[in-house]
Structures are given as structure tokens and as C-alpha cells.
Design a protein around this motif. Structure first.
Motif, short mmCIF file in Angstrom:
data_model
loop_
_atom_site.label_atom_id
_atom_site.label_comp_id
_atom_site.label_asym_id
_atom_site.label_seq_id
_atom_site.Cartn_x
_atom_site.Cartn_y
_atom_site.Cartn_z
N ARG A 146 0.95 -1.23 -0.11
CA ARG A 146 -0.06 0.04 -0.05
C ARG A 146 0.92 1.34 -0.06
NH1 ARG A 146 -0.51 1.86 5.47
NH2 ARG A 146 0.59 0.12 7.02
N HIS A 147 2.19 1.11 -0.12
CA HIS A 147 2.99 2.30 0.20
C HIS A 147 3.49 2.81 -1.15
CE1 HIS A 147 2.77 1.90 4.41
NE2 HIS A 147 3.46 0.50 4.31
N VAL A 209 8.54 5.81 4.72
CA VAL A 209 7.48 5.68 4.14
C VAL A 209 7.09 3.95 3.92
CG1 VAL A 209 6.30 5.45 1.66
CG2 VAL A 209 7.39 7.49 2.78
N PHE A 210 7.98 3.17 3.67
CA PHE A 210 8.05 1.79 3.47
C PHE A 210 7.72 0.91 4.77
CE2 PHE A 210 9.46 2.35 -0.91
CZ PHE A 210 8.59 1.71 -1.92
N GLY A 212 5.59 2.29 6.82
CA GLY A 212 4.50 2.76 7.30
C GLY A 212 4.36 3.68 8.46
#
Length: 350
Positions: A146-147, A209-210, A212
């Protein structure tokens, strides 16, 4: 009750090697997606192969950006493996920027080898850089989970900053050495933050970002990376004047010979010392410096305080990076490795 022994923190070279080993298979797989000619040039630039495509270990670089991505993911509470795709994209953009920078700067050697444009030609090197740029974006866009959309947006902002910084760096060349139109140190800092700091900030931010991580954590990681980028650029400038050619792969005083506007020189010229005025006269002829003139210019930069000002700026930027990291909760072990890496990257010789 016996207190368990503290876990030994890995030294920066070990951390860099661990991250390179983790990223290398995925990076090699990504490079194989390129046109074979572009893949050959990418492998040459990465230090994996000679210009004829044969294996040649050579210097593969430190892997600073990919390491920042993985450590930032770990600091944000995720396994390093979760951010490998981000590290691959950052490394592809880094190589793209080197290919194009070397052409714009006219640099014929890097890491004691010919640059890609010198080995393959200017047109092929530009095209290979374009291919790496496209592959980096595609790598993030195709990443599972989702990233991916957030990662692409993060990279897009970075690329905008990077080219803005490069534009200013090129425009500096046409500005005078003294007078109201002269480049000032604060302008150089802005340029360095965008040209060099943006990608290091992207590397750290993509790790968040990865992982989360919340936006505040991603922003803090990215800010720390940008400060590190400015420090890294300033140290590069110092090495471009006083670095050991056997380590840097560049001739002694190489930046001065080319009349390149760097932080130590601009800081020296911004003073009102007699050495600064003599330096301005020496550089203001517009002619490349010979050995004697370059040596004299280096002495004047130091005498006017340019060398000490650059060192102070690098350490100030490191302090800002540390403060950025202290604003959010991060995993202690990974944070410790990042903090140990900061001075290691600044107190370098090449």
C-alpha cells in the motif's frame, strides 16, 4: 540479578556492507530490466563491470543512500527488507544523477575510473541516465503493498528539488567572484540542500514510507537526510581542494583549477580579509589555474578562513540532522547506527 551484556553496535563500515549486501540482488535484478546497452553502462557506473562488460569489482561506492533507506525503515520499526525496493529506486536515481552531472561538469574520472560519458560517449551516457530515471520511478510504482503511491510522490518531489539545485549550480558558473552579483554562502547552502541533500533526504524518508511510519516521522527522517546532504557536499568541496588524489581519484586542487564555486572558496571570499581580496583577483581572470596558481589559491582560501568555515558548516549540519532525529520516537538500535554513520561520512578522505 545479572544485567545482560549490551549488544555490540556494528561499526559504520559493517553497517554499510550489510546494507549493500541486502540491496545488491534486487538492484541487479532491476538493472537487468534495462536495454542491454543501458544495463552495461549502469553496471560500469556501479563498479560491477569494465567498459567491455567483463566483471571488474573495483570500487562500488559506499552505498550511503541505500543504507540510509534501510536504517530509516528499521528506525521506524520495520524490517530492513521492507524498504529494499525504496533503496533500489534511490540508488538508480543516484547513478542517473552521476551520469548527467559528470557530463555537465566535464569530469573524465570517477572513483579512479573513466566516467560513463568518457568510456561510452556523451549521447549514450545521457540516454542511460534517462533509462535509470525511468526505471527508478517504475520500480516504486510497481512495488507491492500500500505504500507505492506515497513512495512515488516522495520521489517526485525529490526530483524536482534535485534539478532545481543542479540548475543553480550551473548558473553559479556565470556569476562573478566578487561584487553584488557574487554567489553568497547562504545561496550555496540552498543549492546543496537541493542538489545533494534532496536525494539523501529522499533516501531516509522512503525508509519511513515503506515502514508505514506517520508523516511526522517520515518528515523528521527526510529533514535529517537533507542536513546530512549539505554536510556531505561541503566535505566533497573540501576534498576537491585538499583531498589526496590517491583516494579521491581527482588531481590535487582539482576544483580550484576548474574555477568551481565551492563552499570553502565562497566562504573565504565573503570575508573582508586581505587574503580574500587577493583570492578574488586570482580567480577573477577567468582563466583555468596552473599548478602554481592553484596551490596559491588553496593557501589563500585557508588564510581567509574558508577551510575552517566549511568544516564548521559541515558539523553544524550534522548537529541539525541529529536534532531532527530527536524530534520523533525511533528504534534505539537503528537510531544508534544512523548517529554513528553521520560523523563517519563527514570525517572521510574520499
Amino acid at each position: 540479578m545479572t544485567t545482560p551484556p549490551a549488544t555490540r553496535q556494528a561499526a559504520p563500515p559493517e553497517v554499510l556492507a550489510r546494507c549493500r549486501d541486502l540491496v545488491r540482488p534486487a538492484l541487479a535484478q532491476a538493472v537487468r530490466r534495462l536495454h542491454p546497452w543501458h544495463a552495461e553502462m549502469a553496471a560500469f557506473s556501479l563498479g560491477w563491470a569494465a567498459a567491455d562488460g567483463s566483471p571488474a569489482p573495483g570500487s562500488q561506492g559506499k552505498g550511503i543512500r541505500q543504507t540510509l533507506t534501510l536504517l530509516s525503515a528499521e528506525a521506524a520499526g520495520a524490517p530492513a527488507q521492507d524498504a529494499v525496493v525504496g533503496a533500489v529506486a534511490v540508488e538508480l536515481i543516484h547513478v542517473f544523477s552521476l551520469l548527467h552531472d559528470d557530463i555537465m561538469d566535464g569530469d573524465e574520472t570517477r572513483r579512479q575510473r573513466a566516467t560513463v560519458w568518457k568510456a561510452y560517449g556523451t549521447g549514450p551516457a545521457i540516454l542511460a541516465g534517462d533509462a535509470l530515471f525511468a526505471l527508478a520511478v517504475q520500480t516504486l510504482a510497481d512495488s507491492p503493498g500500500r505504500h507505492s503511491a506515497a513512495a512515488v510522490r516522495h520521489l517526485a518531489g525529490t526530483l524536482t528539488d534535485l534539478v532545481r539545485g543542479q540548475a543553480d549550480d550551473l548558473l553559479f558558473e556565470s556569476r562573478p567572484w566578487h561584487g553584488p552579483e557574487a554567489v553568497q554562502p547562504h545561496e550555496y547552502r540552498w543549492m546543496a540542500e537541493h542538489k545533494t541533500g534532496a536525494l539523501l533526504g529522499c533516501a531516509a524518508g522512503l525508509g519511513g514510507v515503506f515502514a508505514g511510519a506517520p508523516a511526522t516521522t517520515v518528515d523528521a527522517l527526510a529533514r535529517a537526510g537533507r542536513h546530512l546532504g549539505v554536510a556531505f557536499q561541503v566535505v566533497d568541496d573540501l576534498l576537491g581542494i585538499w583531498g589526496d588524489p590517491a583516494v579521491t581519484g581527482k588531481p590535487v586542487h582539482s576544483d580550484l583549477r576548474r574555477l568551481k564555486k565551492t563552499y570553502p572558496v565562497l566562504s573565504a571570499l565573503a570575508t573582508d580579509r586581505p587574503a580574500a581580496r587577493r583570492l578574488a583577483l586570482l580567480l577573477g581572470t577567468g582563466n583555468p589555474l596552473d599548478d602554481t596558481e592553484a596551490r596559491r589559491a588553496a593557501d589563500l582560501v585557508e588564510e581567509a578562513g574558508g577551510r575552517s568555515a566549511a568544516l564548521a558548516e559541515a558539523h553544524q549540519q550534522l548537529a541539525c540532522a541529529r536534532r531532527s532525529l530527536e524530534t520523533v520516537p525511533l528504534a534505539p538500535a537503528a537510531l544508534g547506527e544512523i548517529l554513528a554513520l553521520l560523523p563517519f561520512l563527514i570525517d572521510r578522505t574520499g
